[in-house]
Write a protein that holds these residues in place. Structure first.
Motif, PDB file in Angstrom:
ATOM      1  N   PRO A 163       0.905  -1.353  -0.620  1.00 18.57           N
ATOM      2  CA  PRO A 163      -0.039   0.297   0.100  1.00 18.57           C
ATOM      3  C   PRO A 163       1.296   1.810   0.093  1.00 18.57           C
ATOM      4  CG  PRO A 163      -0.865  -1.547   1.089  1.00 18.57           C
ATOM      5  CD  PRO A 163       0.543  -2.016   0.924  1.00 18.57           C
ATOM      6  N   ARG A 164       0.486   2.053  -1.160  1.00 18.79           N
ATOM      7  CA  ARG A 164       1.530   3.131  -0.878  1.00 18.79           C
ATOM      8  C   ARG A 164       1.125   3.946   0.891  1.00 18.79           C
ATOM      9  NH1 ARG A 164       4.756   4.753  -3.000  1.00 18.79           N
ATOM     10  NH2 ARG A 164       4.357   6.552  -2.661  1.00 18.79           N
ATOM     11  N   PRO A 165       2.526   4.795   0.728  1.00 17.58           N
ATOM     12  CA  PRO A 165       2.366   5.351   2.501  1.00 17.58           C
ATOM     13  C   PRO A 165       1.775   6.508   2.644  1.00 17.58           C
ATOM     14  CG  PRO A 165       4.157   5.244   1.346  1.00 17.58           C
ATOM     15  CD  PRO A 165       3.151   4.660   0.403  1.00 17.58           C
ATOM     16  N   LEU A 166       1.256   6.731   3.314  1.00 18.22           N
ATOM     17  CA  LEU A 166       0.015   8.470   3.571  1.00 18.22           C
ATOM     18  C   LEU A 166       0.739   8.784   4.530  1.00 18.22           C
ATOM     19  CD1 LEU A 166      -3.321   6.229   2.643  1.00 18.22           C
ATOM     20  CD2 LEU A 166      -1.546   7.936   0.949  1.00 18.22           C
ATOM     21  N   PRO A 167      -0.084  10.169   4.639  1.00 20.85           N
ATOM     22  CA  PRO A 167       0.447  11.516   5.713  1.00 20.85           C
ATOM     23  C   PRO A 167      -0.364  10.968   7.123  1.00 20.85           C
ATOM     24  CG  PRO A 167      -0.307  12.277   4.094  1.00 20.85           C
ATOM     25  CD  PRO A 167      -0.995  11.156   3.642  1.00 20.85           C
ATOM     26  N   LEU A 168       0.648  10.779   8.419  1.00 17.69           N
ATOM     27  CA  LEU A 168       0.420  10.687   9.247  1.00 17.69           C
ATOM     28  C   LEU A 168      -0.866  11.255  10.031  1.00 17.69           C
ATOM     29  CD1 LEU A 168       3.679  11.262  11.117  1.00 17.69           C
ATOM     30  CD2 LEU A 168       2.997   9.217  10.932  1.00 17.69           C
ATOM     31  N   SER A 169      -1.682  12.295   9.605  1.00 18.31           N
ATOM     32  CA  SER A 169      -2.670  12.618  10.048  1.00 18.31           C
ATOM     33  C   SER A 169      -4.187  12.344   9.685  1.00 18.31           C
ATOM     34  CB  SER A 169      -3.174  14.293   9.212  1.00 18.31           C
ATOM     35  OG  SER A 169      -2.798  14.283   7.941  1.00 18.31           O
ATOM     36  N   TYR A 170      -3.551  10.823   8.565  1.00 19.07           N
ATOM     37  CA  TYR A 170      -5.008  10.462   7.810  1.00 19.07           C
ATOM     38  C   TYR A 170      -5.198   9.351   8.542  1.00 19.07           C
ATOM     39  CZ  TYR A 170      -3.900  12.136   3.117  1.00 19.07           C
ATOM     40  OH  TYR A 170      -4.622  13.171   2.676  1.00 19.07           O
ATOM     41  N   LEU A 171      -4.133   8.816   9.574  1.00 23.44           N
ATOM     42  CA  LEU A 171      -4.046   7.753  10.875  1.00 23.44           C
ATOM     43  C   LEU A 171      -5.965   7.460  11.529  1.00 23.44           C
ATOM     44  CD1 LEU A 171      -1.704   7.119   9.619  1.00 23.44           C
ATOM     45  CD2 LEU A 171      -0.608   6.262  12.046  1.00 23.44           C
ATOM     46  N   ALA A 172      -5.464   8.740  12.502  1.00 23.97           N
ATOM     47  CA  ALA A 172      -6.707   9.411  13.304  1.00 23.97           C
ATOM     48  C   ALA A 172      -8.093   8.710  12.932  1.00 23.97           C
ATOM     49  CB  ALA A 172      -6.671  10.567  13.991  1.00 23.97           C
ATOM     50  N   PRO A 200       4.551  -0.021   3.792  1.00 24.68           N
ATOM     51  CA  PRO A 200       3.735   0.719   2.165  1.00 24.68           C
ATOM     52  C   PRO A 200       4.706   0.241   1.240  1.00 24.68           C
ATOM     53  CG  PRO A 200       5.319   2.039   3.646  1.00 24.68           C
ATOM     54  CD  PRO A 200       4.990   1.119   4.968  1.00 24.68           C
ATOM     55  N   GLY A 201       4.675   0.420   0.333  1.00 21.22           N
ATOM     56  CA  GLY A 201       5.631  -0.144  -0.932  1.00 21.22           C
ATOM     57  C   GLY A 201       4.605   1.494  -2.093  1.00 21.22           C
ATOM     58  N   LEU A 202       5.991   1.321  -3.495  1.00 20.09           N
ATOM     59  CA  LEU A 202       6.503   2.096  -4.160  1.00 20.09           C
ATOM     60  C   LEU A 202       5.249   1.717  -5.135  1.00 20.09           C
ATOM     61  CD1 LEU A 202       8.329   4.225  -5.292  1.00 20.09           C
ATOM     62  CD2 LEU A 202      10.025   1.900  -5.978  1.00 20.09           C
ATOM     63  N   LEU A 203       4.933   0.431  -5.384  1.00 25.91           N
ATOM     64  CA  LEU A 203       3.900  -0.090  -6.133  1.00 25.91           C
ATOM     65  C   LEU A 203       3.300  -0.763  -5.201  1.00 25.91           C
ATOM     66  CD1 LEU A 203       6.547  -1.930  -8.949  1.00 25.91           C
ATOM     67  CD2 LEU A 203       5.501   0.676  -8.991  1.00 25.91           C
ATOM     68  N   GLY A 204       2.196  -1.030  -6.031  1.00 23.58           N
ATOM     69  CA  GLY A 204       1.020  -1.959  -5.017  1.00 23.58           C
ATOM     70  C   GLY A 204      -0.487  -1.742  -5.581  1.00 23.58           C
ATOM     71  N   PRO A 205      -1.509  -2.700  -5.175  1.00 24.50           N
ATOM     72  CA  PRO A 205      -2.931  -2.387  -5.013  1.00 24.50           C
ATOM     73  C   PRO A 205      -3.485  -1.037  -5.697  1.00 24.50           C
ATOM     74  CG  PRO A 205      -2.420  -2.619  -3.253  1.00 24.50           C
ATOM     75  CD  PRO A 205      -1.315  -2.768  -3.078  1.00 24.50           C
ATOM     76  N   GLY A 206      -3.089  -0.098  -4.919  1.00 25.51           N
ATOM     77  CA  GLY A 206      -3.643   1.476  -5.270  1.00 25.51           C
ATOM     78  C   GLY A 206      -3.225   1.950  -7.176  1.00 25.51           C
ATOM     79  N   VAL A 207      -2.090   2.290  -6.517  1.00 26.09           N
ATOM     80  CA  VAL A 207      -1.249   2.556  -7.530  1.00 26.09           C
ATOM     81  C   VAL A 207      -2.233   1.270  -9.433  1.00 26.09           C
ATOM     82  CG1 VAL A 207       0.504   2.645  -9.167  1.00 26.09           C
ATOM     83  CG2 VAL A 207       0.637   3.577  -6.561  1.00 26.09           C
ATOM     84  N   ALA A 208      -1.443   0.350  -9.280  1.00 24.63           N
ATOM     85  CA  ALA A 208      -2.518  -1.212 -10.315  1.00 24.63           C
ATOM     86  C   ALA A 208      -4.116  -0.646 -10.498  1.00 24.63           C
ATOM     87  CB  ALA A 208      -2.019  -2.558  -9.562  1.00 24.63           C
ATOM     88  N   ALA A 209      -4.580   0.144  -8.934  1.00 25.39           N
ATOM     89  CA  ALA A 209      -5.840   0.272  -9.716  1.00 25.39           C
ATOM     90  C   ALA A 209      -6.627   1.277 -10.308  1.00 25.39           C
ATOM     91  CB  ALA A 209      -7.231   0.513  -8.749  1.00 25.39           C
ATOM     92  N   GLY A 210      -5.484   2.283 -10.057  1.00 21.34           N
ATOM     93  CA  GLY A 210      -5.363   4.009 -11.190  1.00 21.34           C
ATOM     94  C   GLY A 210      -4.520   5.116 -10.548  1.00 21.34           C
TER      95      GLY A 210
END
Length: 204
Positions: free
Chosen positions: A105-114, A128-138
């Motif tokens: 999964p792509r690494p997301l900002p810390l503020s999203y965790l809450a 988290p990944g450089l490539l992955g499911p979110g990127v592959a989906a568009g």
């Protein structure tokens, strides 16, 4: 074996090889960013790693400095850089250090965790990944609820080499097509917020 040892070993070996092979590309992109956008060349931001542990993500800067809206700071050069995915190349350093994986999964900002639901937080169980499911989906064409569900689904199952190879291939196709640079109606991707959680009765 792949889930426990192979994935990390493959990440380290491939990241080291790619960093060496792509050194001229790194230099060319850095020079282009300096020429078109000036300094700093790198964008730096704390992101959530495995189990939510923070790390400082680096990527090539694609927007002008300032507090103006993204649409005003993102030039044609920056949009092309994002479309190519070359702005993400410095994250190979994170893969080598073990903060990221080549696929995940792509690494997301810390503020999203809450704002994550229990299900969405499952996406933090893996690196988290450089490539992955979110990127592959568009990439940014995928709405937040679907994107986070893809991450949770990936993280909730044991890692498999075949699945990672398929996701990497599909992700590279998305990047080669320049797909998903922005969300519909936005210059980039709007921030995730509690309102993005699916409501009862929603099919998304």
């Amino acid at each position: 074996m792949y889930d426990r040892f192979g994935k990390r070993l493959l990440d380290a070996v491939l990241a080291a090889l790619l960093l060496g092979m792509l050194a001229p590309v790194f230099a060319a992109v850095a020079l282009a960013v300096w020429w078109r956008l000036g300094r700093p060349i790198l964008f730096v931001q704390p992101r959530a790693g495995r189990h939510g542990r923070p790390f400082t993500l680096i990527k090539f800067r694609s927007m002008a400095e300032g507090r103006a809206p993204d649409a005003e700071r993102l030039s044609g050069f920056g949009r092309a850089l994002r479309a190519s995915g070359l702005d993400e190349l410095p994250q190979l350093v994170h893969v080598l250090r073990g903060e990221m994986s080549l696929v995940g999964p792509r690494p997301l900002p810390l503020s999203y965790l809450a704002h994550y639901s229990a299900r969405q937080a499952q996406g933090l169980r893996v690196r988290p990944g450089l490539l992955g499911p979110g990127v592959a989906a568009g990439r940014n064409e995928v709405a937040w609820p679907q994107r986070l569900e893809l991450s949770a689904d990936y993280a909730s199952r044991p890692a498999r080499l075949g699945r990672d190879l398929a996701l990497a291939f599909r992700s590279l196709l998305v990047l080669l097509r320049g797909q998903g640079v922005s969300a519909p109606g936005h210059a980039t991707m709007p921030a995730f917020a509690p309102s993005d959680h699916p409501r009862r009765g929603d099919k998304g």
